[in-house]
Design a protein around this motif. Structure first.
Motif, mmCIF file in Angstrom:
data_model
loop_
_atom_site.group_PDB
_atom_site.id
_atom_site.type_symbol
_atom_site.label_atom_id
_atom_site.label_comp_id
_atom_site.label_asym_id
_atom_site.label_seq_id
_atom_site.Cartn_x
_atom_site.Cartn_y
_atom_site.Cartn_z
ATOM 1 N N ARG A 1 0.813 -1.214 0.000
ATOM 2 C CA ARG A 1 0.000 0.000 0.000
ATOM 3 C C ARG A 1 0.851 1.271 0.000
ATOM 4 O O ARG A 1 0.417 2.305 -0.482
ATOM 5 N N LEU A 2 2.049 1.173 0.533
ATOM 6 C CA LEU A 2 2.901 2.367 0.625
ATOM 7 C C LEU A 2 4.358 1.943 0.619
ATOM 8 O O LEU A 2 4.738 0.953 1.246
ATOM 9 N N ALA A 3 5.189 2.707 -0.091
ATOM 10 C CA ALA A 3 6.646 2.543 -0.067
ATOM 11 C C ALA A 3 7.216 3.957 -0.130
ATOM 12 O O ALA A 3 7.154 4.609 -1.170
ATOM 13 N N GLU A 4 7.727 4.438 1.013
ATOM 14 C CA GLU A 4 8.108 5.853 1.100
ATOM 15 C C GLU A 4 9.410 6.025 1.874
ATOM 16 O O GLU A 4 9.589 5.445 2.956
ATOM 17 N N TYR A 5 10.291 6.828 1.307
ATOM 18 C CA TYR A 5 11.542 7.157 1.996
ATOM 19 C C TYR A 5 11.499 8.618 2.412
ATOM 20 O O TYR A 5 11.154 9.498 1.624
ATOM 21 N N THR A 6 11.876 8.879 3.672
ATOM 22 C CA THR A 6 11.917 10.244 4.203
ATOM 23 C C THR A 6 13.334 10.526 4.684
ATOM 24 O O THR A 6 13.875 9.785 5.505
ATOM 25 N N GLY A 7 13.927 11.578 4.160
ATOM 26 C CA GLY A 7 15.287 11.951 4.552
ATOM 27 C C GLY A 7 15.279 12.857 5.764
ATOM 28 O O GLY A 7 14.355 12.849 6.574
ATOM 29 N N GLY A 8 16.344 13.652 5.915
ATOM 30 C CA GLY A 8 16.436 14.569 7.045
ATOM 31 C C GLY A 8 17.314 14.032 8.146
ATOM 32 O O GLY A 8 18.178 13.174 7.933
ATOM 33 N N ALA A 9 17.076 14.536 9.370
ATOM 34 C CA ALA A 9 17.902 14.144 10.515
ATOM 35 C C ALA A 9 17.711 12.672 10.880
ATOM 36 O O ALA A 9 18.636 12.016 11.358
ATOM 37 N N ASP A 10 16.508 12.150 10.680
ATOM 38 C CA ASP A 10 16.218 10.738 10.985
ATOM 39 C C ASP A 10 15.667 10.066 9.726
ATOM 40 O O ASP A 10 14.445 9.931 9.564
ATOM 41 N N PRO A 11 16.532 9.642 8.826
ATOM 42 C CA PRO A 11 16.068 8.986 7.590
ATOM 43 C C PRO A 11 15.220 7.754 7.914
ATOM 44 O O PRO A 11 15.523 7.003 8.849
ATOM 45 N N ARG A 12 14.179 7.583 7.149
ATOM 46 C CA ARG A 12 13.249 6.475 7.417
ATOM 47 C C ARG A 12 12.748 5.879 6.117
ATOM 48 O O ARG A 12 12.437 6.598 5.161
ATOM 49 N N TRP A 13 12.655 4.560 6.093
ATOM 50 C CA TRP A 13 12.050 3.812 4.987
ATOM 51 C C TRP A 13 10.822 3.102 5.542
ATOM 52 O O TRP A 13 10.905 2.353 6.504
ATOM 53 N N GLU A 14 9.678 3.384 4.954
ATOM 54 C CA GLU A 14 8.421 2.847 5.483
ATOM 55 C C GLU A 14 7.667 2.081 4.415
ATOM 56 O O GLU A 14 7.509 2.555 3.284
ATOM 57 N N LEU A 15 7.205 0.911 4.794
ATOM 58 C CA LEU A 15 6.381 0.062 3.934
ATOM 59 C C LEU A 15 5.073 -0.255 4.642
ATOM 60 O O LEU A 15 5.062 -0.457 5.857
ATOM 61 N N ARG A 16 3.997 -0.324 3.881
ATOM 62 C CA ARG A 16 2.710 -0.737 4.439
ATOM 63 C C ARG A 16 2.099 -1.797 3.531
ATOM 64 O O ARG A 16 2.095 -1.653 2.311
ATOM 65 N N TYR A 17 1.579 -2.835 4.181
ATOM 66 C CA TYR A 17 0.960 -3.945 3.449
ATOM 67 C C TYR A 17 -0.414 -4.245 4.017
ATOM 68 O O TYR A 17 -0.653 -4.074 5.218
ATOM 69 N N THR A 18 -1.276 -4.739 3.151
ATOM 70 C CA THR A 18 -2.526 -5.336 3.607
ATOM 71 C C THR A 18 -2.290 -6.831 3.705
ATOM 72 O O THR A 18 -1.957 -7.482 2.700
ATOM 73 N N ALA A 19 -2.431 -7.378 4.911
ATOM 74 C CA ALA A 19 -2.186 -8.801 5.144
ATOM 75 C C ALA A 19 -3.296 -9.639 4.517
ATOM 76 O O ALA A 19 -4.359 -9.113 4.158
ATOM 77 N N PRO A 20 -3.087 -10.919 4.357
ATOM 78 C CA PRO A 20 -4.150 -11.790 3.819
ATOM 79 C C PRO A 20 -5.456 -11.686 4.599
ATOM 80 O O PRO A 20 -6.534 -11.876 4.038
ATOM 81 N N SER A 21 -5.365 -11.370 5.896
ATOM 82 C CA SER A 21 -6.568 -11.229 6.724
ATOM 83 C C SER A 21 -7.285 -9.907 6.492
ATOM 84 O O SER A 21 -8.408 -9.715 6.948
ATOM 85 N N GLY A 22 -6.632 -8.962 5.809
ATOM 86 C CA GLY A 22 -7.208 -7.635 5.595
ATOM 87 C C GLY A 22 -6.668 -6.582 6.539
ATOM 88 O O GLY A 22 -6.967 -5.402 6.386
ATOM 89 N N ALA A 23 -5.866 -6.991 7.532
ATOM 90 C CA ALA A 23 -5.286 -6.046 8.485
ATOM 91 C C ALA A 23 -4.116 -5.297 7.847
ATOM 92 O O ALA A 23 -3.462 -5.800 6.929
ATOM 93 N N LEU A 24 -3.856 -4.088 8.357
ATOM 94 C CA LEU A 24 -2.752 -3.276 7.860
ATOM 95 C C LEU A 24 -1.510 -3.543 8.715
ATOM 96 O O LEU A 24 -1.556 -3.466 9.944
ATOM 97 N N VAL A 25 -0.402 -3.856 8.051
ATOM 98 C CA VAL A 25 0.871 -4.121 8.725
ATOM 99 C C VAL A 25 1.901 -3.125 8.190
ATOM 100 O O VAL A 25 2.034 -2.956 6.972
ATOM 101 N N THR A 26 2.629 -2.476 9.106
ATOM 102 C CA THR A 26 3.604 -1.460 8.742
ATOM 103 C C THR A 26 5.011 -1.917 9.101
ATOM 104 O O THR A 26 5.232 -2.472 10.174
#
Length: 226
Positions: free
Chosen positions: A121-146
């Motif tokens: 659902r999401l693949a996003e990189y954020t730079g700055g002082a605290d660089p972060r790589w974030e992924l979000r998935y919809t699990a087979p059950s329908g729940a959101l996992v980050t």
């Protein structure tokens, strides 16, 4: 000398009587002789034209409503079924996003290898002082996992993702120390796995079964070590 009597003037010919004014067909005389106005009747053409205008307005409204319904179906989708499959052409390309982020991230950008039942659902990189790589998935059950990756899984990250975290268990995955966490307060029930490797840290959280969170964490660690 005698006077002559004046000759009488010859009478002028009688003027013909003026013709009587025509009485409008819409006026008739009542019993007392007074004129009464008859109400005008609407023509068949006027009534037909009016009905035609009403039909045109109704038809235009129906066309507009149908157009709005079609747009809503295209934008929001039909129904609200989380199991509805997404066409392959519409899926998020996580690998392409990761390749772009890898050029600037100070840690190895992960792409966990998951089955096709996990929908990105999401693949996003954020730079700055605290660089972060974030992924979000919809699990087979329908729940959101980050999945969040930083150089270090610090207290600020834990507090934002898992409010009031408490440690339930500690273990290692491929030599990487991990903690099993559970949130408290209003977010009670949200679980998370925090794993700290060499120069990278991974946090997996969501309202999902612990086994599924572990699956994502292990796939993320495997990709980071690769």
């Amino acid at each position: 000398m005698g006077f002559m009597s004046p000759t009488p003037a010859s009478p002028s010919p009688a003027e013909p009587d003026a013709p009587a004014a025509a009485v409008p067909s819409s006026e008739v005389e009542d019993a007392d002789g007074a004129g009464a106005e008859r109400p005008a009747q609407a023509s068949h053409y006027a009534m037909t034209k009016k009905n035609s205008s009403v039909r045109n307005i109704v038809w235009a409204l129906a066309v507009i409503m149908a157009f709005v319904v079609v747009l809503a179906m295209l934008f929001f989708g039909v129904g609200n079924d989380p199991d509805r499959s997404i066409p392959e052409s519409s899926r998020l390309d996580v690998t392409a996003s990761a390749e772009r982020a890898a050029g600037v991230a100070p840690f190895p950008v992960i792409v966990p290898e998951l089955s096709a039942q996990w929908t990105p659902r999401l693949a996003e990189y954020t730079g700055g002082a605290d660089p972060r790589w974030e992924l979000r998935y919809t699990a087979p059950s329908g729940a959101l996992v980050t999945v969040i990756e930083q150089e270090t899984v610090d207290a600020a990250l834990l507090a934002s993702a898992v409010p009031g975290p408490t440690v339930e268990d500690e273990y290692t995955v491929s030599g990487v120390p991990c903690q099993q966490l559970r949130s408290s307060g209003e977010a009670e029930g949200t679980r998370a796995l925090s794993c700290q490797g060499e120069g990278w840290g991974i946090l997996v959280h969501g309202d999902e079964d612990l086994d599924q969170l572990r699956l994502v964490a292990e796939a993320s660690i495997a990709d980071a070590q690769a």
